[in-house]
Scaffold this motif. Structure first.
Motif, mmCIF file in Angstrom:
data_model
loop_
_atom_site.group_PDB
_atom_site.id
_atom_site.type_symbol
_atom_site.label_atom_id
_atom_site.label_comp_id
_atom_site.label_asym_id
_atom_site.label_seq_id
_atom_site.Cartn_x
_atom_site.Cartn_y
_atom_site.Cartn_z
ATOM 1 N N TYR A 50 44.891 23.889 43.684
ATOM 2 C CA TYR A 50 45.262 25.298 43.839
ATOM 3 C C TYR A 50 46.530 25.445 44.669
ATOM 4 O O TYR A 50 46.630 24.894 45.760
ATOM 5 C CB TYR A 50 44.119 26.075 44.495
ATOM 6 N N SER A 51 47.476 26.195 44.078
ATOM 7 C CA SER A 51 48.660 26.607 44.838
ATOM 8 C C SER A 51 49.196 27.829 44.104
ATOM 9 O O SER A 51 49.827 27.686 43.051
ATOM 10 C CB SER A 51 49.695 25.469 44.859
ATOM 11 N N GLU A 52 48.854 28.988 44.634
ATOM 12 C CA GLU A 52 49.146 30.256 43.933
ATOM 13 C C GLU A 52 48.615 30.180 42.506
ATOM 14 O O GLU A 52 49.342 30.368 41.527
ATOM 15 C CB GLU A 52 50.648 30.535 43.913
ATOM 16 N N GLY A 53 47.383 29.880 42.411
ATOM 17 C CA GLY A 53 46.761 29.706 41.099
ATOM 18 C C GLY A 53 46.458 28.236 40.876
ATOM 19 O O GLY A 53 47.062 27.358 41.507
ATOM 20 N N HIS A 54 45.493 28.001 40.016
ATOM 21 C CA HIS A 54 45.122 26.619 39.703
ATOM 22 C C HIS A 54 46.224 26.028 38.831
ATOM 23 O O HIS A 54 46.586 26.601 37.805
ATOM 24 C CB HIS A 54 43.779 26.618 38.954
ATOM 25 N N ARG A 55 46.761 24.887 39.233
ATOM 26 C CA ARG A 55 47.897 24.335 38.505
ATOM 27 C C ARG A 55 47.912 22.812 38.579
ATOM 28 O O ARG A 55 47.187 22.212 39.367
ATOM 29 C CB ARG A 55 49.206 24.889 39.065
ATOM 30 N N ARG B 136 47.420 22.435 28.157
ATOM 31 C CA ARG B 136 46.720 23.687 28.486
ATOM 32 C C ARG B 136 45.221 23.463 28.602
ATOM 33 O O ARG B 136 44.559 23.990 29.488
ATOM 34 C CB ARG B 136 46.989 24.730 27.388
ATOM 35 N N LEU C 182 44.416 21.878 31.797
ATOM 36 C CA LEU C 182 44.524 22.861 32.879
ATOM 37 C C LEU C 182 43.220 23.656 32.989
ATOM 38 O O LEU C 182 42.687 23.868 34.079
ATOM 39 C CB LEU C 182 45.702 23.810 32.593
ATOM 40 N N VAL C 183 42.700 24.062 31.844
ATOM 41 C CA VAL C 183 41.462 24.844 31.844
ATOM 42 C C VAL C 183 40.277 23.980 32.282
ATOM 43 O O VAL C 183 39.468 24.376 33.111
ATOM 44 C CB VAL C 183 41.202 25.431 30.435
ATOM 45 N N ASP D 93 39.932 23.125 35.959
ATOM 46 C CA ASP D 93 39.544 24.212 36.857
ATOM 47 C C ASP D 93 38.043 24.126 37.109
ATOM 48 O O ASP D 93 37.321 23.418 36.407
ATOM 49 C CB ASP D 93 39.914 25.558 36.196
ATOM 50 N N SER D 94 37.600 24.864 38.100
ATOM 51 C CA SER D 94 36.177 24.887 38.424
ATOM 52 C C SER D 94 35.375 25.203 37.153
ATOM 53 O O SER D 94 35.775 26.043 36.350
ATOM 54 C CB SER D 94 35.929 25.945 39.484
ATOM 55 N N MET E 8 41.189 25.497 50.742
ATOM 56 C CA MET E 8 42.146 26.390 50.073
ATOM 57 C C MET E 8 41.858 27.853 50.436
ATOM 58 O O MET E 8 40.741 28.190 50.826
ATOM 59 C CB MET E 8 42.054 26.191 48.553
ATOM 60 N N VAL F 250 46.157 17.610 49.941
ATOM 61 C CA VAL F 250 47.549 18.070 49.860
ATOM 62 C C VAL F 250 48.495 16.904 50.165
ATOM 63 O O VAL F 250 49.523 16.715 49.515
ATOM 64 C CB VAL F 250 47.785 19.244 50.838
ATOM 65 N N PRO G 58 47.669 35.787 40.245
ATOM 66 C CA PRO G 58 46.453 35.286 40.910
ATOM 67 C C PRO G 58 46.272 35.946 42.276
ATOM 68 O O PRO G 58 47.237 36.103 43.038
ATOM 69 C CB PRO G 58 46.723 33.779 41.069
ATOM 70 N N ARG H 244 37.550 32.987 42.737
ATOM 71 C CA ARG H 244 38.636 33.109 41.773
ATOM 72 C C ARG H 244 38.074 33.279 40.365
ATOM 73 O O ARG H 244 37.079 32.660 40.009
ATOM 74 C CB ARG H 244 39.473 31.826 41.732
ATOM 75 N N LEU I 260 38.183 32.109 36.873
ATOM 76 C CA LEU I 260 38.605 30.788 36.416
ATOM 77 C C LEU I 260 39.392 30.897 35.112
ATOM 78 O O LEU I 260 39.254 31.841 34.356
ATOM 79 C CB LEU I 260 37.375 29.907 36.200
ATOM 80 N N HIS I 261 40.184 29.850 34.891
ATOM 81 C CA HIS I 261 40.943 29.775 33.631
ATOM 82 C C HIS I 261 40.051 30.038 32.439
ATOM 83 O O HIS I 261 40.372 30.812 31.553
ATOM 84 C CB HIS I 261 41.506 28.354 33.466
ATOM 85 N N ALA I 262 38.924 29.348 32.468
ATOM 86 C CA ALA I 262 38.059 29.415 31.280
ATOM 87 C C ALA I 262 37.097 30.585 31.366
ATOM 88 O O ALA I 262 36.235 30.750 30.528
ATOM 89 C CB ALA I 262 37.286 28.117 31.145
ATOM 90 N N GLU J 276 45.996 33.320 36.605
ATOM 91 C CA GLU J 276 46.762 32.176 36.113
ATOM 92 C C GLU J 276 47.313 32.425 34.710
ATOM 93 O O GLU J 276 48.344 31.875 34.328
ATOM 94 C CB GLU J 276 45.888 30.908 36.095
ATOM 95 N N GLN K 266 50.486 34.148 35.335
ATOM 96 C CA GLN K 266 51.379 33.192 36.004
ATOM 97 C C GLN K 266 51.966 32.248 34.953
ATOM 98 O O GLN K 266 53.152 31.920 34.971
ATOM 99 C CB GLN K 266 50.548 32.379 37.017
ATOM 100 N N ARG L 56 57.808 28.895 39.841
ATOM 101 C CA ARG L 56 56.699 29.275 40.709
ATOM 102 C C ARG L 56 57.177 29.918 42.005
ATOM 103 O O ARG L 56 56.471 30.695 42.629
ATOM 104 C CB ARG L 56 55.904 28.013 41.051
ATOM 105 N N LYS M 191 32.306 29.801 55.313
ATOM 106 C CA LYS M 191 33.130 29.878 56.535
ATOM 107 C C LYS M 191 32.468 30.869 57.492
ATOM 108 O O LYS M 191 31.636 31.684 57.078
ATOM 109 C CB LYS M 191 34.557 30.320 56.182
#
Lengths: 686, 285
Positions: free
Chosen positions: A12-17, A31, A34-35, A38-39, A74, A110, B12, B64, B66-68, B95, B98, B159, B245
């Motif tokens: 993650y860095s300003e969105g999952h990437r 792509r 990428l999907v 992700d979690s 994150m 990181v 995002p 978040r 998620l993408h999917a 995303e 983005q 980005r 947290k």
């Protein structure tokens, strides 16, 4: 040199990437990664454990295996780190245990995120040999049951936080053939179905706390909560428990390249392996049934090869149907294997279905034909003969391969063949052993006639002679003699050359042939040779003596004198004893010279007249004439019978002159008698 | 029956899911009156909405999207005295947008959603990335673990672009081929308005001050037939606890409020309310 494995890191860095990637992925695949990186679902990161995801990237020709970790450091909940490994399909197929890839995973951060941009080497290692715990076995069984008994369904199961869940899924993956392995999609922790359009996940696990895995409206998976009791699963668990068992992996590799279909094939393949592992005869039938009737094995050449090889190695315990299966599929067996087992197969075939064996002896496939022919040579003629049936077409083909069959009496006894039939099969009948076997085995007269004609009288009679010296009984001897004697030249040759002949055989020949049948164009009469030899062994039967006597009186012989010498005394004594008075001798008596009816009873007189007449007409040599009888009185009567015959006086005087010049002392007494007899009977006109 | 689609755009972390969670609570709790009322929901969607609404009530930060996890929530709404209509509200991951900026592409599903005539554009009022200064870029690079070598130029990365550049590009895309469906209504939602409210500006003014390029584009770059309105929305009502947290005092205060719907605050040129359906109603007008 290890296998090159590419890798990627997502986080993650300003969105999952994507942070780094060493593989050149097609845009669609990038792509997709990428999907997938992700979690896997809402709430997954809250479980606090890492999990695995495996899926193919068709366009790039790569399989992706990823481990995903929660990233609580994150700024947003639900963030993850995912380390993905990419291995080419071809390399994946070569790995014994693709789960070895797991050793390449590294927990990302990181600080290390930039170190994932280069490919790594996977050094092949021996698969883990750790046996499974009961809990692991239970999970493995549940997952395998659902995956392979419901091959069209998406499978899901609840899982605890234990790390062994990942291990069990990887072991399932390990035990797949390459094509299935590279299309298998799985995720070891998610809350919802991760399938993307057109690519359904095969296996997904969700946390125990969830009521069920969430599927989209149009789909519904099957929960892995039952355990099959069928043998296929037992077999699969055994392999999972012994990862070092390479035989199954090799079998999978071979079958997988050949079997159509995906998960649905596993049950069949494991069932087949389970059946082949059993040793009892029934297992063979089951294995054949599996590859003949159950898809996808029925369309798999490799499966057929496995079964044929296994069945072939047990060919001494097969049913006719199983043997038939082997025969039909022999071309699937390697030359080495066929050579190794051909002998056993040939023997089994001969026992259960001789025509099948004969067919193989003439098989169109050169290697099959050669191997079976070589194997057929190992079957003894005695074994072969036990299964022979007369009048079958395959019999003649078998003979072409095993002409030595003709060297066993059993062959002739069971098949009663004509010589022409054997020769039509391309077999030349020859050799003493063959003829001996035929003589001992044949009882059909037409068969005997044909074989006798084929071998000739001399060979037949010599064989009969040989056998009669060793055997008590030879049932068909008269039939053989009858047909042998049609070749009088051959019979003459036999009589001329035989040494210590069998009286029975000679008698049989004399019964078949008229006394004048045997030619004697030059040299010593064969009959004399044979009868003289017989007499040297002992007393001759009267019938043979009479036959020799008649031969001596006949026109054909050139040894009239010796024959008469050989037979006259015995004949004369028998006549005096009345032996010829029986009706059976009527024909013989009629053949003797005519006498006044008043003397017709006196066979001895007629015998003397016959000898006198024959001596004069055939100009019997002097030494033979004086030796015709050993009895002086009978000799005087014989001289009288000769003297009274037309030309007899001249004959006697001529031989007397010859004898007076002889120097042989044993002839002198008879010469003296002869001279005095001539003197006595010649006075009246002197 | 009328079918209405709204597309929810935003980078995002711009507050899209929180807005949806709060809207769902608002429509189902009946704690405060709203301009639009829920008639019914498409089957199978309540579980997801109840989950995110439960987090919202507990003042927990939404996970978040998620993408999917792209999903479209479809609900039937009705304004008082009017016939009911169907509203499709795609809950897309930031995303996705983005990616449109960085990768210049989007999935067919996202493209289909973006052809709606109503656009709800989310901007996190407290996370606006201003045009970069070199010194800021160096900090960003260090945050990403990239070492900066003096004298060596840093390659430009999409980005690193400012928020307003990305948003203008997004709006331009809506007027470009494949996504262009003619004039639309755009509701700009400045989320986390409670944090920006300290600046004492109305949402329009806040937009002009902090996102001048976007404001100018909205005025002069869009087709004249487009309508645009800015809302300041605080769907959370403050800072929430993050999962795993320590508990925050402010989140505790929010949880102790009697009526969760009163956490919500919607500010526009028309005034202030707790009614999150206001921007929706404006879009559908």
């Amino acid at each position: 040199m290890g296998t090159t494995v590419h890798q990627a890191l997502h986080g993650y860095s300003e969105g999952h990437r994507q942070f780094a990637c060493s593989a050149k992925l097609a845009p669609n695949d990038a792509r997709h990664v990428l999907v997938m990186s992700d979690s896997s679902g809402a709430g997954v990161t809250a479980e606090g454990i890492s999990y695995l995801t495996g899926y193919p990237l068709q366009e790039s020709g790569l399989y992706a295996l990823a481990r995903t970790w929660p990233a609580p450091e994150m700024p947003r909940p639900g963030c993850v780190w995912t380390h993905t490994l990419f291995i080419e399909f071809a390399d994946l197929a070569l790995l014994d245990s693709p789960s070895q890839l797991e050793q390449l995973f590294r927990v990302p951060s990181v600080e290390t995120s930039r170190t994932y941009g280069v490919s790594v080497d996977l050094t092949a290692a021996a698969p883990a040999t750790r046996a499974l715990t009961p809990n692991e076995v239970s999970l493995f069984q549940r997952l395998a049951t659902a995956l392979y008994e419901h091959p069209r369904e998406q499978v899901w199961a609840r899982r605890a936080g234990d790390r062994f869940v990942d291990d069990m899924v990887l072991r399932l993956w390990d035990l797949q053939w390459p094509r299935l392995r590279r299309s298998f999609r799985f995720c070891t922790l998610t809350t919802r179905d991760r399938s993307q359009e057109g690519s359904l996940f095969d296996l997904q696990l969700c946390a125990e706390s969830l009521p069920r895995l969430r599927f989209p409206e149009q789909a519904d998976g099957i929960e892995a909560n039952t355990i099959s009791i069928e043998p296929w699963l037992v077999q699969l668990v055994e392999y999972a428990d012994r990862p070092s068992a390479t035989g199954f992996r090799e079998a999978l590799r071979l079958l997988g390249t050949d079997v159509l279909g995906g998960r649905e094939a596993m049950r069949s393949i494991c069932s087949l392996q389970a059946v082949l592992a059993r040793r009892e005869p029934a297992a063979v039938e089951e294995a054949i049934a599996l590859v003949q009737s159950s898809a996808p094995l029925s369309s798999s050449k490799v499966a057929q090869v496995m079964v044929v090889s296994a069945v072939l190695s047990r060919s001494d315990e097969l049913s006719p149907d199983a043997l038939g299966y082997v025969v039909t599929n022999l071309d699937l067996v390697s030359d080495e294997e066929l050579a190794q087992h051909a002998s056993r197969l040939a023997r089994s075939l001969w026992t259960s279905s001789p025509p099948r064996l004969v067919e193989l002896l003439f098989d169109q496939r050169p290697t099959v034909q050669a191997a079976i022919r070589e194997a057929a040579q190992d079957i003894s003629v005695a074994e072969l003969a036990q299964s022979l049936v007369p009048g079958t077409e395959w019999l003649w083909r078998l003979l072409q391969v095993r002409p030595d069959l003709t060297e066993t009496p059993e062959f002739w006894r069971r098949t009663q063949p004509r010589a022409s039939e054997i020769e039509d099969a391309g077999i030349k009948l020859q050799g003493g052993i063959t003829l001996e076997s035929a003589v001992l085995g044949l009882h059909d007269e037409l068969a005997i006639e044909s074989v006798a004609r084929c071998f000739g009288a001399l060979a037949v009679l010599e064989t009969l002679q040989r056998l009669m010296t060793t055997l008590q009984e030879l049932p068909q001897v008269l039939t053989w003699v009858k047909h042998a004697c049609r070749d009088v030249g051959g019979a003459a040759s036999f009589l001329a050359h035989v040494r210590t002949p069998s009286a029975q055989l000679v008698g049989a020949i004399s019964n078949e042939l008229a006394p004048d049948a045997i030619p004697n164009d030059y040299g010593i009469d064969p009959w004399f040779t044979a009868l003289a030899d017989l007499q040297s062994q002992g007393t001759l039967p009267l019938e043979i003596v009479a036959y020799g006597f008649r031969r001596g009186l006949g026109y054909r012989t050139r040894s009239a004198g010796p024959l008469l010498r050989l037979t006259f005394d015995a004949m004369h004594c028998s006549a005096i004893a009345g032996s010829f008075n029986d009706t059976k001798w009527q024909q013989f008596r009629d053949s003797l010279p005519w006498v006044k009816p008043a003397d017709a009873w006196d066979v001895a007189l007629r015998l003397r007249l016959a000898v006198g007449k024959r001596s004069v007409e055939a100009a019997v040599r002097a030494e033979d004439y004086v030796g015709i009888t050993a009895d002086d009185q009978v000799f005087l009567s014989l001289m009288t019978a000769t003297w009274e015959h037309w030309g007899g006086q001249r004959y006697l005087k001529k031989i007397a002159e010859e004898l007076q010049e002889t120097s042989e002392s044993q002839l002198i007494p008879r010469c003296t008698l002869l001279v005095s007899y001539i003197d006595r009977h010649s006075r009246w006109w002197k | 029956m009328t079918v209405q689609d709204i597309v929810v755009l935003g980078l995002p972390g711009s507050g899209k899911t929180t807005f949806l969670a709060a809207l769902w609570h608002l429509l189902t709790s009946g704690e405060v009156s709203t301009k639009l009322n829920l008639v019914r929901l498409k089957a199978d969607q309540s579980a997801h909405l109840n989950e995110i609404a439960a987090l919202w009530r507990k003042a927990k930060v939404q996970e978040r999207t998620l993408h999917a996890g792209d999903r479209t929530v479809t609900m039937w709404l009705q304004a008082e005295g009017d016939p009911e209509f169907q509203l499709s509200f795609p809950d897309l991951a930031g995303e996705s947008f983005q990616e449109m900026w960085e990768g210049r592409e989007c999935s067919p599903e996202v493209a289909a959603s973006m052809r709606s005539s109503g656009v709800l554009l989310f901007v996190h009022a407290d996370k606006i990335k201003p045009p970069g200064w070199i010194i800021d870029d160096i900090e960003d690079a260090e945050a990403m673990g990239l070492t900066i070598e003096p004298g060596k130029p840093i390659p430009w990365s999409a980005r690193l672009a400012p928020t307003q550049v990305k948003l203008v590009d997004l709006l331009q895309s809506l007027q470009s081929a494949t996504l262009d469906v003619g004039p639309r209504r755009v509701a700009i939602v400045l989320s986390a308005w409670d944090k920006a409210a300290g600046a004492g500006r109305q949402p329009d003014a806040y937009l002009a001050a902090h996102l001048p390029l976007l404001q100018q584009y909205l005025k002069h770059g869009l087709d004249k037939a487009w309508n645009m309105k800015v809302f300041g929305v605080s769907a959370q009502g403050g800072v929430y606890d993050e999962q795993g947290k320590p508990v925050k005092d402010e989140a505790q205060r929010i949880r102790e409020m009697d009526v969760p719907s009163e956490r919500i605050s919607v500010v526009s040129a028309g005034g202030r309310s707790h009614d999150l359906t206001e921007p929706l109603q404006w879009l559908l007008a």
